[in-house]
Motif scaffolding. Structure first.
Motif, PDB file in Angstrom:
ATOM      1  N   SER A   1       0.922  -1.260  -0.003  1.00 38.25           N
ATOM      2  CA  SER A   1       0.013  -0.095  -0.186  1.00 38.25           C
ATOM      3  C   SER A   1       0.847   1.227   0.066  1.00 38.25           C
ATOM      4  O   SER A   1       2.045   1.295   0.440  1.00 38.25           O
ATOM      5  CB  SER A   1      -0.813  -0.138   1.006  1.00 38.25           C
TER       6      SER A   1
ATOM      7  N   GLY B   1      -7.449   5.916 -12.846  1.00 35.83           N
ATOM      8  CA  GLY B   1      -7.213   4.484 -12.712  1.00 35.83           C
ATOM      9  C   GLY B   1      -7.563   3.791 -14.030  1.00 35.83           C
ATOM     10  O   GLY B   1      -7.959   2.672 -13.964  1.00 35.83           O
TER      11      GLY B   1
ATOM     12  N   ARG C   1      -5.789   1.753  -7.476  1.00 32.66           N
ATOM     13  CA  ARG C   1      -5.886   2.899  -6.614  1.00 32.66           C
ATOM     14  C   ARG C   1      -7.280   3.132  -6.172  1.00 32.66           C
ATOM     15  O   ARG C   1      -8.396   2.992  -6.748  1.00 32.66           O
ATOM     16  CB  ARG C   1      -5.053   4.244  -7.301  1.00 32.66           C
TER      17      ARG C   1
ATOM     18  N   ASN D   1      -8.726   6.899  -4.964  1.00 29.93           N
ATOM     19  CA  ASN D   1      -8.619   7.991  -4.680  1.00 29.93           C
ATOM     20  C   ASN D   1      -9.531   8.455  -3.588  1.00 29.93           C
ATOM     21  O   ASN D   1      -8.936   9.593  -2.961  1.00 29.93           O
ATOM     22  CB  ASN D   1      -9.113   8.881  -6.039  1.00 29.93           C
TER      23      ASN D   1
ATOM     24  N   THR E   1      -4.945   6.325  -1.530  1.00 31.10           N
ATOM     25  CA  THR E   1      -3.940   5.102  -1.361  1.00 31.10           C
ATOM     26  C   THR E   1      -3.875   4.254  -2.783  1.00 31.10           C
ATOM     27  O   THR E   1      -5.072   4.287  -3.568  1.00 31.10           O
ATOM     28  CB  THR E   1      -4.572   4.289  -0.492  1.00 31.10           C
ATOM     29  N   MET E   2      -2.742   3.870  -2.992  1.00 27.42           N
ATOM     30  CA  MET E   2      -2.322   3.212  -4.202  1.00 27.42           C
ATOM     31  C   MET E   2      -1.982   1.672  -3.762  1.00 27.42           C
ATOM     32  O   MET E   2      -1.362   1.459  -2.746  1.00 27.42           O
ATOM     33  CB  MET E   2      -1.445   3.611  -4.973  1.00 27.42           C
TER      34      MET E   2
ATOM     35  N   CYS F   1       7.230   3.268  -3.940  1.00 29.28           N
ATOM     36  CA  CYS F   1       5.957   4.117  -4.436  1.00 29.28           C
ATOM     37  C   CYS F   1       6.379   5.543  -5.008  1.00 29.28           C
ATOM     38  O   CYS F   1       7.249   6.314  -4.556  1.00 29.28           O
ATOM     39  CB  CYS F   1       5.110   4.311  -3.233  1.00 29.28           C
TER      40      CYS F   1
END
Length: 124
Positions: free
Chosen positions: A21, A55, A72, A74, A78-79, A96
Motif C-alpha cells: 500500500s 485508474g 488505486r 482516490n 491510497t495506491m 511508491c
C-alpha cells in the motif's frame, strides 16, 4: 510537497502473495499518475507498474505481467500493488512514486515524487 509512505512489505515464501500500500498526502492525490519501482541489491532500479490519475490506464513490466496488479482508491488517497505467485527474483526494495504526467512512466523518465521504500523478501 507530496509525501508517499509505503507499507505491506515483508518476508514470504515463493508462490505466496503480498499486497503493498502507498498512502499519499500533501497534494490532491487524484491529480497524479502513480507507479511502483523496485531495486534489488547490486542491481539497477527497475520499473514495475504504473496507473493513470483516474485508474483508467495501467502499464506493467513484462517480468510481472499476469502476477501483479496495480490499483488505486482516490477516496482513500491510497495506491496498491497486489503481488501473487511471488518468485525469489522479486526480492527488492519497492518504491511508491507519483508524477504529473503518465507518459513519463512509459518513457522511463524519473518520477517527480518517491516514498522511502519497503522491503519485500521472497524465500525459495
Amino acid at each position: 510537497q507530496v509525501q508517499l509512505v509505503e507499507s505491506g512489505g515483508g518476508l514470504v515464501q515463493a508462490g505466496g502473495s503480498l499486497r503493498l500500500s502507498c498512502a499519499a498526502s500533501g497534494r490532491t492525490f487524484s491529480s497524479y499518475s502513480m507507479g511502483w519501482f523496485r531495486q534489488a541489491p547490486g542491481k539497477e532500479r527497475e520499473f514495475v507498474a504504473a496507473i493513470s490519475y483516474n485508474g483508467d490506464t495501467t502499464y506493467y513490466a513484462d517480468s510481472v505481467k499476469g502476477r501483479f496488479t496495480i490499483s488505486r482508491d482516490n477516496a482513500k488517497n491510497t495506491m496498491y500493488l497486489q503481488m501473487n505467485s511471488l518468485k525469489p527474483e522479486d526480492t527488492a526494495v519497492y518504491y511508491c512514486t507519483a508524477d504529473r504526467a503518465y507518459r513519463d512512466y512509459v518513457l522511463h523518465v524519473t518520477p517527480d515524487y518517491w516514498g522511502q521504500g519497503t522491503q519485500v523478501t521472497v524465500s525459495s
